[in-house]
Design an enzyme around this catalytic site. Structure first.
Site, PDB file in Angstrom:
ATOM      1  N   HIS A  29       0.836  -1.199   0.000  1.00  0.00           N
ATOM      2  CA  HIS A  29       0.000   0.000   0.000  1.00  0.00           C
ATOM      3  C   HIS A  29       0.877   1.257   0.000  1.00  0.00           C
ATOM      4  O   HIS A  29       0.720   2.137  -0.852  1.00  0.00           O
ATOM      5  CB  HIS A  29      -0.912  -0.017   1.234  1.00  0.00           C
ATOM      6  CG  HIS A  29      -1.827   1.156   1.339  1.00  0.00           C
ATOM      7  ND1 HIS A  29      -3.149   1.113   0.963  1.00  0.00           N
ATOM      8  CD2 HIS A  29      -1.611   2.432   1.762  1.00  0.00           C
ATOM      9  CE1 HIS A  29      -3.705   2.298   1.144  1.00  0.00           C
ATOM     10  NE2 HIS A  29      -2.793   3.127   1.637  1.00  0.00           N
ATOM     11  N   GLU A  30       1.799   1.321   0.933  1.00  0.00           N
ATOM     12  CA  GLU A  30       2.626   2.526   1.046  1.00  0.00           C
ATOM     13  C   GLU A  30       3.544   2.679  -0.177  1.00  0.00           C
ATOM     14  O   GLU A  30       3.823   3.788  -0.618  1.00  0.00           O
ATOM     15  CB  GLU A  30       3.430   2.524   2.349  1.00  0.00           C
ATOM     16  CG  GLU A  30       2.580   2.486   3.630  1.00  0.00           C
ATOM     17  CD  GLU A  30       1.444   3.515   3.691  1.00  0.00           C
ATOM     18  OE1 GLU A  30       1.565   4.587   3.059  1.00  0.00           O
ATOM     19  OE2 GLU A  30       0.427   3.240   4.364  1.00  0.00           O
ATOM     20  N   HIS A  59       1.737   4.548  -2.818  1.00  0.00           N
ATOM     21  CA  HIS A  59       1.858   5.995  -2.600  1.00  0.00           C
ATOM     22  C   HIS A  59       3.255   6.472  -3.013  1.00  0.00           C
ATOM     23  O   HIS A  59       3.415   7.516  -3.647  1.00  0.00           O
ATOM     24  CB  HIS A  59       1.652   6.328  -1.124  1.00  0.00           C
ATOM     25  CG  HIS A  59       0.225   6.249  -0.653  1.00  0.00           C
ATOM     26  ND1 HIS A  59      -0.792   6.960  -1.249  1.00  0.00           N
ATOM     27  CD2 HIS A  59      -0.356   5.564   0.373  1.00  0.00           C
ATOM     28  CE1 HIS A  59      -1.940   6.699  -0.603  1.00  0.00           C
ATOM     29  NE2 HIS A  59      -1.698   5.862   0.372  1.00  0.00           N
ATOM     30  N   GLU A  63      -4.861   7.642  -3.099  1.00  0.00           N
ATOM     31  CA  GLU A  63      -5.310   6.385  -2.508  1.00  0.00           C
ATOM     32  C   GLU A  63      -5.616   5.353  -3.595  1.00  0.00           C
ATOM     33  O   GLU A  63      -5.471   4.152  -3.371  1.00  0.00           O
ATOM     34  CB  GLU A  63      -6.528   6.651  -1.612  1.00  0.00           C
ATOM     35  CG  GLU A  63      -6.894   5.536  -0.660  1.00  0.00           C
ATOM     36  CD  GLU A  63      -5.852   5.251   0.420  1.00  0.00           C
ATOM     37  OE1 GLU A  63      -4.866   6.015   0.558  1.00  0.00           O
ATOM     38  OE2 GLU A  63      -6.016   4.241   1.123  1.00  0.00           O
TER      39      GLU A  63
HETATM   40 ZN    ZN Z   1      -3.157   5.220   1.800  1.00  0.00          ZN
END
Ligand code: ZN
Length: 495
Positions: free
Chosen positions: A259-260, A263, A289
């Site tokens: 997830h990170e 980003h 997101e």
């Molecule tokens: Zn996030």
């Protein structure tokens, strides 16, 4: 670039230097700082933030902006002026005593919120929340809005989005999602207990670093550390910091890291000449997101992805060797209504956001009082998820957002979920063989497409324009419902 524009850009680089200093201090506080450093650090960050605000809103900066505004010639110059003007509007519409009071209340009320949560005592937190809502209402009035007071708050995180958009989004997705959750709920429970245990941290670290490097995160321009609540930050496009955490659930580190990294790759992907200017980085919370969710869920929880990586995971953790790939894929996609948003699966997640959105709107418009909040929260969990929180700690006290004054933020999580599938569908038109690529561990064509269409645009377009350019249509729910439905019907063998 004209002299006026160059002067504005220089000024923005000064502002950026203060932002980066604050970001380094904040990253350090959440990763390595000794506990007793918090008080002085908070004070220093407060002073830096004030200096930043003064520099950004100074008459001199406004003059530079006016000078640059009349001389724009190309797209990027126009975009930079637009972004600075928007930020300037947001920064100058709010009286500084309101900003100061909200910031002070935010830090006081977060401390009280931590206590209230630990003691399960909503009454402790209630007066702080009450005051916060009053300030948030004032903030919305200062910022201005056309239809609903919530629009002003939402726009701070997602430019141009309105409460009506969010309502329409949830109206479309709610019934099909609740229906799918029900169908899965009628099946025998999925056993994922074997993903819980005491997993060696150094092996988890090595495995997650290998994963995010394989999908394309550049460790020459970033690193990964651990933090209690994973986040991603950056100090320039060449210094992007990921964090992850090691817990009993093996998926925590794996999906937190993916997830990170989503980003992080977005931040690493701006054009070089945008670096440290107002055009650098992700365009909005929702679009940002969408990228973290793409790598975490669409790529990272797919069967093809694990066709490639599961043997490597089994190598690192031989305990998994008795479990098949299909068992693993099903376990990491387990659907189960639960109380805590941050631990929710992909399918039930949006219902947590819907509940927060409805309650936030009601609190801000004044149709729900703070005293009524716990009961209203529990009623919605019973209604939408079929479960009733036994305590406020696992109910309305669980999220940090309201104590921090972040009203209007929650819907961007759901927008990210929708956009991840919408952008993925557009990607598949140009890169049709994503399954084969992932199964072969080749993520380059996927990353290159995202890089070219999304990451390299930085903040050049508004979020709405970017979505339109990339996918050919405004944000909608069809791709999301179709993609999610297909995935879960396959995992659970539903018709
Ligand atoms: Zn996030």
């Amino acid at each position: 670039m004209s002299a006026a524009l160059q002067a504005l850009k220089e000024r923005m680089m000064d502002v950026n230097a203060l932002d980066a200093a604050t970001a380094v201090m904040d990253w350090d506080q959440q990763t390595y700082m000794p506990a007793h450093g918090a008080s002085a650090r908070g004070e220093q960050v407060g002073r830096l933030s004030r200096m930043r605000h003064e520099m950004f809103t100074a008459d001199e900066t406004q003059k530079l902006l006016e000078g640059a505004a009349v001389e724009t010639g190309d797209d990027e110059a126009t975009a930079m002026v637009r972004v600075v003007k928007r930020n300037m509007d947001l920064a100058t519409k709010l009286p500084s005593d309101l900003v100061a009071e909200k910031s002070k209340l935010g830090s006081d009320s977060q401390e009280i919120w931590v206590q209230a949560r630990a003691k399960n005592e909503f009454g402790l937190f209630a007066p702080y929340l009450q005051r916060m809502i009053e300030l948030v209402r004032k903030e919305a009035e200062c910022l201005g809005y056309k239809e609903h007071i919530y629009d002003a708050l939402l726009d701070e995180y997602e430019e141009g989005a309105t409460a009506a958009d969010v309502r329409a989004m949830f109206d479309t997705i709610k019934d099909p999602q609740v229906d799918l959750i029900k169908q899965i709920g009628e099946l025998p429970e999925t056993d994922d207990s074997w993903l819980y245990g005491s997993w060696d941290n150094s092996k988890q670290r090595a495995f997650t670093e290998m994963l995010v490097q394989a999908i394309g995160f550049d460790f020459g321009r970033g690193r990964q550390d651990t933090a209690p609540h994973p986040f991603c930050t950056n100090f320039s496009m060449d210094d992007v910091r990921l964090t992850t955490r090691f817990k009993d659930y093996l998926g925590s580190a794996i999906f937190g890291s993916l997830h990170e990294a989503g980003h992080g790759m977005y931040e690493q992907g701006s054009p070089r000449h945008f670096d440290r200017t107002p055009l650098c980085g992700g365009v909005s919370m929702g679009v940002h997101e969408s990228q973290s969710r793409t790598w975490e869920n669409i790529v990272g929880r797919s069967r093809p992805f694990w066709q490639h990586f599961y043997p490597k995971l089994q190598e690192a953790f031989p305990e998994l060797k008795s479990r098949s790939l299909d068992e693993f894929v099903k376990a990491i996609n387990k659907v189960e209504p639960s109380f805590i948003r941050v631990e929710a699966d992909e399918l039930t997640y949006n219902l947590h956001i819907l509940i927060r959105f409805e309650l936030e709107c009601a609190l801000v418009e004044g149709s729900l009082s703070v005293a009524e909040l716990p009961e209203a929260w529990n009623a919605k969990y019973t209604d939408y998820l079929g479960i009733t929180p036994k305590t406020d700690t696992e109910g309305c006290l669980q999220d940090v957002h309201w104590s921090a004054g972040l009203f209007g933020y929650f819907p961007t999580y759901s927008m990210g979920n929708l956009l991840s599938y919408q952008i993925w569908n557009a990607l598949q038109k140009d890169v049709p063989n994503t399954d084969e690529l992932m199964a072969a561990g080749n993520f380059k064509p996927i990353l290159q497409w995202l890089q070219q269409k999304v990451y390299s645009q930085g903040k050049k377009y508004t979020p709405r324009d970017l979505v339109l350019r990339v996918t050919g249509k405004p944000m909608g729910a069809e791709d999301y419902l179709e993609g999610l439905g297909a995935k879960y019907r396959a995992v659970y063998g539903l018709a």
